[in-house]
Design a protein around this motif. Structure first.
Motif, short mmCIF file in Angstrom:
data_model
loop_
_atom_site.label_atom_id
_atom_site.label_comp_id
_atom_site.label_asym_id
_atom_site.label_seq_id
_atom_site.Cartn_x
_atom_site.Cartn_y
_atom_site.Cartn_z
N VAL A 1 -1.46 -1.22 -4.01
CA VAL A 1 -2.62 -0.40 -3.68
C VAL A 1 -2.17 1.04 -3.53
N ASN B 1 -3.64 5.42 -3.43
CA ASN B 1 -4.76 6.36 -3.33
C ASN B 1 -4.42 7.61 -4.11
N ARG C 1 -6.22 -0.64 -7.26
CA ARG C 1 -5.43 -1.84 -6.98
C ARG C 1 -4.89 -2.39 -8.29
N LEU D 1 -11.20 -1.30 1.49
CA LEU D 1 -10.05 -1.65 0.64
C LEU D 1 -10.47 -1.85 -0.81
N SER D 2 -11.64 -2.41 -1.02
CA SER D 2 -12.12 -2.70 -2.38
C SER D 2 -12.29 -1.44 -3.24
N PHE E 1 -10.24 -2.71 6.40
CA PHE E 1 -10.01 -4.10 6.02
C PHE E 1 -11.17 -4.93 6.58
N HIS F 1 0.83 -6.71 8.83
CA HIS F 1 1.14 -5.41 8.25
C HIS F 1 2.54 -5.00 8.73
N CYS G 1 1.46 -5.59 3.27
CA CYS G 1 0.40 -6.37 3.90
C CYS G 1 0.43 -7.80 3.38
N CYS H 1 0.85 -1.18 0.00
CA CYS H 1 0.00 0.00 0.00
C CYS H 1 0.89 1.23 0.00
N ILE I 1 -7.97 3.03 5.44
CA ILE I 1 -8.41 1.79 4.79
C ILE I 1 -9.17 0.92 5.78
#
Length: 152
Positions: A107, A109, A97, A92-93, A37, A46, A120, A27, A35
Motif C-alpha cells: 500500500v 500514497n 494497493r 484503506l480502500s 481501517f 501493526h 500490517c 504500507c 488510513i
C-alpha cells in the motif's frame, strides 16, 4: 517426545485454535497520510518498521507509535493510523494497493514528505475457544520497542 491422543484435553483445546484466513500488507507512506481501517471479524496487527505513526484506538484515544512498536487489536475494530492526530484519514480502500502475492499487498500514497513503513496483518479465526479467548483480551494491546537498546 510428548504424544497426545485425541481424547487428551490439551489436544481438544489446541484443535479448536483454528485460523481461517490471513492477509498481509506493507504500507509505505509519505507525509501527509492517514488510513481508516474498517472494522472486520479478525485480529489486526501493526508493526512500525520505519518512522513514527499515531494510532487512534476504538475508544478514540491516540497512541504515539515508534519504530519497532507492535499493536494488536484482537477483535478487529475500526481504527486509524496516521502521521499525526490532525491528518484526516482516508479509507484503506482508496489507497493505491498492489498485489504482491496471494493475500499480500503493498500500500502506498502520493505524499512527498517524511516516510513511514508499517507492516500490517489481519488474522481471521474460528473455533469457540479462540473466539472466547479473544473476547477476554483488551481492545488494544501495545508492545513498545526498547528504544535505548533497539531490542523488543
Amino acid at each position: 517426545m510428548i504424544r497426545l491422543s485425541l481424547s487428551d484435553p490439551l489436544s481438544v483445546l489446541l484443535r479448536d485454535f483454528r485460523f481461517s484466513g490471513v492477509s498481509y500488507g506493507q504500507c509505505e507512506l509519505a507525509l501527509p497520510w492517514g488510513i481508516q481501517f474498517e472494522a472486520e471479524n479478525s485480529a489486526r496487527l501493526h508493526l512500525v518498521v520505519e518512522g513514527d505513526t499515531w494510532l487512534q484506538s476504538p475508544s478514540g484515544v491516540w497512541e504515539h507509535l515508534h519504530e519497532g512498536d507492535v499493536v494488536m487489536l484482537p477483535r478487529g475494530p475500526g481504527h486509524v493510523l496516521a502521521d499525526c492526530q490532525s491528518t484526516p484519514p482516508i479509507p484503506l480502500s482508496e489507497f493505491e494497493r498492489k498485489r504482491v502475492a496471494d493475500r499480500v499487498f503493498n500500500v502506498r500514497n502520493s505524499g512527498s514528505g517524511t516516510r513511514a513503513v508499517v507492516a500490517c496483518c489481519s488474522v481471521a479465526y474460528d473455533g469457540a475457544v479462540l473466539k472466547s479467548l479473544m473476547e477476554q483480551m483488551p481492545d488494544l494491546i501495545v508492545l513498545r520497542a526498547n528504544h535505548d537498546s533497539g531490542d523488543l
